[in-house]
Each structure stands twice: as structure tokens, then as C-alpha cells.
Design a protein around this motif. Structure first.
Motif, PDB file in Angstrom:
ATOM      1  N   TYR A 505     -16.709  34.477 106.187  1.00 40.31           N
ATOM      2  CA  TYR A 505     -17.693  34.880 107.196  1.00 40.31           C
ATOM      3  C   TYR A 505     -17.861  36.390 107.089  1.00 40.31           C
ATOM      4  O   TYR A 505     -16.899  37.111 106.819  1.00 40.31           O
ATOM      5  N   THR A 620     -12.530  30.880 113.252  1.00 44.90           N
ATOM      6  CA  THR A 620     -13.280  32.027 112.737  1.00 44.90           C
ATOM      7  C   THR A 620     -14.172  32.629 113.813  1.00 44.90           C
ATOM      8  O   THR A 620     -14.206  33.851 114.000  1.00 44.90           O
ATOM      9  N   PRO A 644     -25.099  34.641 107.498  1.00 46.25           N
ATOM     10  CA  PRO A 644     -24.348  35.894 107.376  1.00 46.25           C
ATOM     11  C   PRO A 644     -25.167  37.027 106.767  1.00 46.25           C
ATOM     12  O   PRO A 644     -24.722  38.176 106.768  1.00 46.25           O
TER      13      PRO A 644
END
Length: 723
Positions: A505, A620, A644
Motif C-alpha cells: 500500500y 493495513t 494508490p
């Protein structure tokens, strides 16, 4: 607008005084230096448009010389990639070579990718002169070659007009093959097409590691002027030599020699170079090996604007970049699809898994190749007694478990970056040892990093998509001969060695404010690691900046690379956080390893995988949320779930303003065509293919709502990639 007026505006910006002063100094230098006069019209236009934050960011520092070179947006200013920052780097490299190899007849290899600057981000005024428009990697490489040659250094590169490129891995091979003292690649790898860079190489064929990279950086910082040089004149006097087809064949032979099952070549491969240089490496190698290769035509032509790639991000790490590949592979009856990034060092795989074509992520590629190489070489009786594999600390630990099961040595705690893999091979070649691993270079089996980088030959020192592509294609043919698929092989691996749920991430944070936020997030993580993440309790931390972990910090570049924290939680959960070394982002790596038990031999593994994957996702998001809150930023769940690639400022706008506006317009039953125009206009600032960037967040926002069928259909039509 005068220089004094511009400086006065910069002085009024609410940033640290040191940043303002450096911006004043650098901007004054650019404004007053006759060599840089052509850039002044664009500086004036930025000032006239009130782009003060952009001007500050363009001049508040000299673009850092890290990870063996400079990489970033092409643009005007000391903190941008342009002929001034690239060619002063080259002049510094010349000085470094003279110091390191006094009296030697020096030789370098120069490569470049397909990039060309078109200002797709729309930063600059199209009505004013802009000497950067149309600037190609090839142009910068020619200018660099001229500087090397003018300083008496023999240059090897590729001819200017035959359409041939020297990819990153072949550059590494060429340096070693020619006995060169170093190399340069003008490339920004998989970055946005408006980016570029200059990456330098050592005589080993790898990038410099600390403290040597700091020595090179110091030499570059001493340079203020670019020496006069002429490329055509250098060619005429024989100072420039060509890396030709015969030498290219030696690179292909090196990879062919790493085949595990050379008899398994009966497979149809769909391949996309994603507009980059890979046609000359992966494409040539697969064809030479005898595979039937189908090129994805819309993405086959070298084009540095990457027009046929979603988001214009030609990176196999981004699954959407391989959507067209998957469609064509399925359509022609191929058995696998392969893709490479613009400089052909990263390999992407799409294949039928679980009944559908999907992108196989970098960790899965690492696992597949580790198992394939080790298991087959053991079966053939060719597994070296001191065999070893190499991986970075953020690459799945399932690689280690596979190797351990076969008595294969593992170097598995490296800092992020393939240059550290190269350093291990250098040490093995030189000393026969790295840490507790004792081996010879011929004992090398495989190296991997989670970001789709692999290496199968010890005679290169950078990741190489071609060698990985060859073995993946072989693996496909071998599996078909056993009536098995990639999905079946992953099942076998998971039942035998375990399952690792992984999630990478990242948060893009641009400009000075982004740099400061990233620094504060890292400080908060060190001071107060989250005690609980989705029910997992904190156990321990590994801070690579501490001398007890990595020894004394040897240089500024060493300190930057070691700005990396790993956290261990109960339940076999590991977390790692670090700022990117090449892009304005902070990166998160989360993995939970599930150990197989006796029931795994026959049970359906789908529920095991789904539960572990869901756990890692929630973990996450909890970690990212905790660190953002530590710097005063709160993102809604939908804003956390967008692509992202979307910058933090756009995530905030998306969650706080766009979604409520969209809901209101849907409730008002706005005309569908008008709604689509509004969405595209509203999201235009987010970048190319903005609807796809936000689609996961839109889906998350409306998931819990009981939408009328007609509204749901309109949403699905507006955001067809909603998941």
C-alpha cells in the motif's frame, strides 16, 4: 514580473526559513545564469499564474542524488530533471571515475529508455517557449555520451536511429562483458511519463551502495558547470562505439543458459512491452528460445507517453496496466501473458488462476519461480550443495520457507532496492561469503523483490525481466505437460509450504508538505508503534536506523535507505514502513504467514486465503489510518480504498467533497449524460483515467447503502471498474 517580486512572494510562504532561502538562491542562479536563460519565460509564467507552491518546490533544493542517481519530474528548476541536473550529474560521475581509477583508460556504457516530455500534467504554459517539450531520454543520453567522450572516456551505446534500445538488465550485462568502469541509464523506469532520471552503475554492473554512493553524490555536488561537448564529433573521432547485434546475442545467450527445463518450449505467450524497451530483451529471448510469441499490438510500439496503458503508468505492479494483455491472451488462446515496464527490468504475469485470468502479483511470481527452480533442480540432481537465494526484507517470507524446506541458504533481510541484491553477489564473487551464507557465484539460484523484480543469472547485477520471462514460459509448458496450471501450482505450493497473505500500500504525498508529513509519520511510528492492529498485538520492532540493527550509518544515502521500520505482531503478522527512494510516497508492506497443517492436504484453501487476505487488508487500513491521524489527517474508508496512484490531497477532496456531491446528484436524478460530464470535469485534476482511479472508493462508499436498482445501474455505468 521581476526577480525581486518573485522572491518577495516566496519569502511570504509559510514554510521553514531554510527552504525559502534555498529557493531564493537556486531561483536567482537560474534567473541570472545565461546558460539557463531559455527557461526564464516559464518561470515568469508560473509566477504570473500565482503558482508559488510549485515554484518553491521546484527550487527549494537540488534534486536529491539518491539510489545511485536522480529521478523525478522533468521541469524547470534545481529540484527537477532537466539537462542541467542530469548533465551536472554526468560531469560529477566523470570526476568520480577519475578519482576512483587514476591512470586507467576509462570506459562507460550509456543506455536510455523511450521517454519524451510532453507535459501531460499540464504544469507549464503552452503559450510560452519551453525548451523541455519533446526532450527525450535519447537526447539526454547523447549529451551525456558527448561529455564522457570529451573527457577522454570511451563510450559504448546503441546507434541513434535504428530503433534499438539498451534495457536496464542488458546495460548491467554490457558493463560486465566490456569490463567498463561504470554506466549510465537515462530512465525513470515505471514512473509517470512526465518523469525522467539518470541512474549510474559501478564496474560490477550494479548500482552503488553505501558508502560508495555517497562518494559519488559528493562528487556530483561539487559540479556547477557543464563542459562543452559534441556527440557527432565524438562519433567521428571514434570515441563512441556501438553495442551491436552480436553483443546483444551474448546477453540473450546468458539468459538461455539459465534455463531449467530447456525441453519445455511448447507454449503460446502473449507479451506486452507496455510501450517500453522489453521487445529487445523479453521479446527477442522468448522468440529465440522457440516460444510462440503474440505481441499486444496497441502497446508494442516504443512510446514514452504510454498512450495505451491505463493511467499512463506502465508498471506491472499495477494490475490495470495488464488488463489489455489479459484480454488478448484469453482471446488468442495463449497460456500466459507477460509484460515489462519501460526499462524492462520488472516482469508481470497474467494467467488463468481460480477459473479466471488475473494478474499474478510480484510476491506470487517470486514464490512460483523459487519453487520451480529449486524443486526441478533437486529432481534433476543439479541443486548445488551450497545453493542460495536472495530476497529483500519486504519480499514474502514464503520464499524463505520454500528454500529452508530444501536446505537452500537464504539471504532474506536486505534493505529495499535491487542494488543490495547486487552487493550480495559482489561479496559472494569476491569473498565467497555474505553473513552466514557461504557459497560461490555458481551456487546462486534466484533473487527476487516484491515489486516484480527477479534475477536468474549471477552474471548480472540488476533485476532482469527476460530471465524471469523465460522461466515462467518454461514453467507454463512444464505444468501443461502435467495437466496443471499456474493456479494448480500455487495450490500445491501453499499446501506444501504455507500461504502468505500480502498487501503493498502506498500514499503519494507531493511537494514540501508531503515530504514533511512523511517524516512526521515515520517519527510517530518509531515513537508509538500501534499497540493493536485489527486484533493483532504488538510484539517487537526493528528500526534499521539503529546501529544495533544495521551498524553505524556510513553516509547520508545509507541513512536514507535505512529509514525503514519493521514491526512484528502476534498471529504471524509482519509490517514494514518506509519512504520511497524514487517517488514522493510512503510505502506500507503487510504480510501474514499461515502455516499448513495436516488438513490442508485435502481441504478447500479458498476460505483460508480469503480470511487471511481480509485480515491483512483491515490491518493495513488500520495502520495507515493511525499514522495519518498522527499528522492530523483523517481519511474516510472510501478515500483509503481508492487507487494508490491518487495523491493525498485528491484523496481528501474525494472523501470530503466529491462523494457527498455525487450522492446529492444521484438523489436528484440528474440527467445521466450531464452527470457523466460533471464527473469527468470534477475529477479531471486527479489525472488520467480518473474514474478508474476512484472506482474502488465509490464502490466502498455506496456498498452499505440500499440503492435503488436504477441508481446502482447508473453508478456501474459511470464507474465500470467498480469492485
Amino acid at each position: 514580473m521581476t526577480l525581486a517580486e518573485i522572491l518577495a512572494h516566496l519569502d511570504a510562504l509559510p514554510v521553514a526559513a531554510e527552504h525559502r532561502q534555498r529557493a531564493r538562491d537556486n531561483l536567482t542562479y537560474w534567473w541570472t545564469n545565461p546558460r539557463l536563460a531559455a527557461f526564464r519565460p516559464q518561470i515568469e509564467k508560473l509566477a504570473e499564474r500565482g503558482k508559488w507552491d510549485l515554484l518553491l518546490d521546484a527550487f527549494y533544493r537540488t534534486i536529491p542524488f539518491g539510489t545511485g542517481g536522480r529521478r523525478g519530474p522533468v521541469g524547470v528548476g534545481s529540484n527537477r530533471v532537466n539537462p542541467d541536473t542530469v548533465l551536472t550529474s554526468v560531469a560529477g560521475h566523470v570526476a568520480y571515475l577519475r578519482t576512483r581509477f587514476p591512470g586507467d583508460a576509462l570506459r562507460v556504457v550509456v543506455a536510455f529508455d523511450v521517454r519524451v516530455f510532453r507535459d501531460l500534467r499540464g504544469v507549464y504554459d503552452p503559450t510560452a517557449p519551453n525548451p523541455l517539450l519533446g526532450l527525450r531520454s535519447r537526447d539526454l543520453a547523447r549529451q551525456a555520451s558527448a561529455i564522457y567522450a570529451a573527457q577522454g572516456i570511451e563510450v559504448w551505446t546503441v546507434p541513434a536511429d535504428d530503433g534499438f534500445y539498451l534495457s536496464t538488465p542488458e546495460l548491467s550485462f554490457a558493463i560486465r562483458h566490456l569490463g567498463a568502469h561504470g554506466g549510465l541509464n537515462v530512465s525513470a523506469s515505471h514512473n509517470h511519463p512526465d518523469d525522467n532520471g539518470a541512474k549510474f552503475y559501478m564496474p560490477s554492473g550494479g548500482q552503488p551502495v553505501p558508502p560508495e554512493d555517497d562518494v559519488l553524490a559528493a562528487a556530483v555536488e561539487q559540479v556547477t558547470e557543464i563542459p562543452d561537448a559534441d556527440f557527432d564529433e565524438a562519433v567521428r573521432r571514434g570515441a563512441v562505439r556501438w553495442w551491436d547485434a552480436a553483443m546483444h546475442a551474448r546477453y540473450l545467450d546468458e539468459n538461455l543458459g539459465r534455463s531449467v527445463r530447456p525441453e519445455e518450449r511448447n507454449a503460446t505467450v502473449a507479451y506486452s512491452p507496455l510501450h517500453g524497451t522489453g521487445l529487445h530483451t523479453v521479446g527477442d529471448l522468448l522468440s529465440r528460445a522457440g516460444f510462440a510469441v503474440h505481441l499486444v499490438a496497441p502497446q508494442a510500439e516504443p512510446d514514452g507517453t504510454f498512450p495505451a496503458v491505463p493511467f499512463r503508468i506502465a508498471n506491472p505492479e499495477v494490475p490495470a496496466s495488464m488488463d489489455l494483455l489479459a484480454t488478448e491472451a484469453a482471446g488468442i488462446g495463449a497460456e500466459l501473458g507477460l509484460a515489462t515496464d519501460p526499462d524492462a527490468d520488472r516482469i508481470g504475469l497474467v494467467a488463468p488462476v481460480g477459473g479466471r485470468w488475473r494478474a499474478v502479483d510480484g510476491n506470487e511470481v517470486a514464490v512460483l519461480l523459487t519453487a520451480y527452480i529449486i524443486e526441478n533442480r533437486r529432481a534433476q540432481g543439479t541443486l548445488p550443495q551450497r545453493g542460495f537465494v536472495v530476497k529483500t526484507a519486504v519480499t514474502t517470507d514464503l520464499v524463505r520457507q520454500i528454500a529452508d524446506s530444501h536446505g537452500v541458504q537464504v539471504v532474506g533481510d536486505l534493505l529495499v532496492g535491487f542494488k543490495y541484491v547486487g552487493a550480495v553477489l559482489d561479496a559472494i564473487e569476491r569473498d565467497g561469503r555474505w553473513g552466514s551464507v557461504s557459497a560461490a557465484l555458481d551456487d546462486f539460484l534466484f533473487a527476487a523483490e516484491e515489486s516484480n523484480g527477479v534475477l536468474v543469472s549471477p552474471n548480472l547485477r540488476d533485476k532482469d525481466a527476460a530471465g524471469g520471462a523465460l522461466l515462467l514460459a518454461e514453467m507454463c509448458a512444464w505444468l501443461r505437460g502435467r495437466n496443471r496450471s499456474f493456479g494448480d501450482y500455487l495450490d500445491e505450493i501453499h499446501r506444501r509450504y504455507g500461504y502468505a497473505a500480502n498487501l503493498g500500500y502506498s500514499l503519494v504525498m507531493d511537494g514540501i508538505s508531503g515530504t514533511e508529513r512523511i517524516a512526521r509519520m515515520m517519527s510517530a511510528l518509531r515513537a508509538h508503534p500501534p499497540a493493536d492492529l485489527n486484533g493483532h498485538r504488538f510484539a517487537s520492532a526493528i528500526d534499521h536506523l539503529e546501529e544495533s540493527v544495521g551498524g553505524p550509518i556510513r553516509s547520508d544515502t545509507d541513512g536514507a535507505a535505512r529509514n525503514f521500520v519493521q514491526l512484528v505482531y502476534d498471529g504471524n503478522l509482519r509490517v514494514a514502513v518506509r519512504p520511497s527512494g524514487t517517488e514522493p510516497k510512503i510505502k506500507f508492506y503487510v504480510e501474514r504467514v499461515c502455516t499448513p497443517d495436516a488438513t490442508w492436504a485435502k481441504c478447500d484453501l479458498a476460505p483460508v486465503r480469503e480470511a487471511a487476505n481480509a485480515d491483512v487488508l483491515e490491518t493495513t487500513l488500520a495502520l495507515v489510518d493511525a499514522l495519518l491521524r498522527a499528522v492530523g489527517v483523517r481519511l474516510s474508508r472510501p478515500a483509503l480504498l481508492v487507487s494508490p496512484l491518487l495523491a493525498l490531497e485528491h484523496r481528501i477532496d474525494f472523501g470530503e467533497r466529491f462523494l457527498p456531491d455525487l450522492a446529492a446528484r444521484l438523489a436528484q436524478d440528474a440527467d445521466f449524460a450531464e452527470l457523466g460530464v460533471w464527473v469527468d470535469t470534477r475529477l479531471a485534476k486527479y489525472g488520467t483515467d480518473a474514474r478508474a482511479l476512484v472506482a474502488p472508493g465509490v464502490a466502498a462508499h455506496f456498498k452499505e447503502q440500499s440503492l435503488e436498482s436504477a441508481v446502482a445501474q447508473r453508478l456501474a455505468a459511470l464507474f465500470p471498474t467498480m469492485t
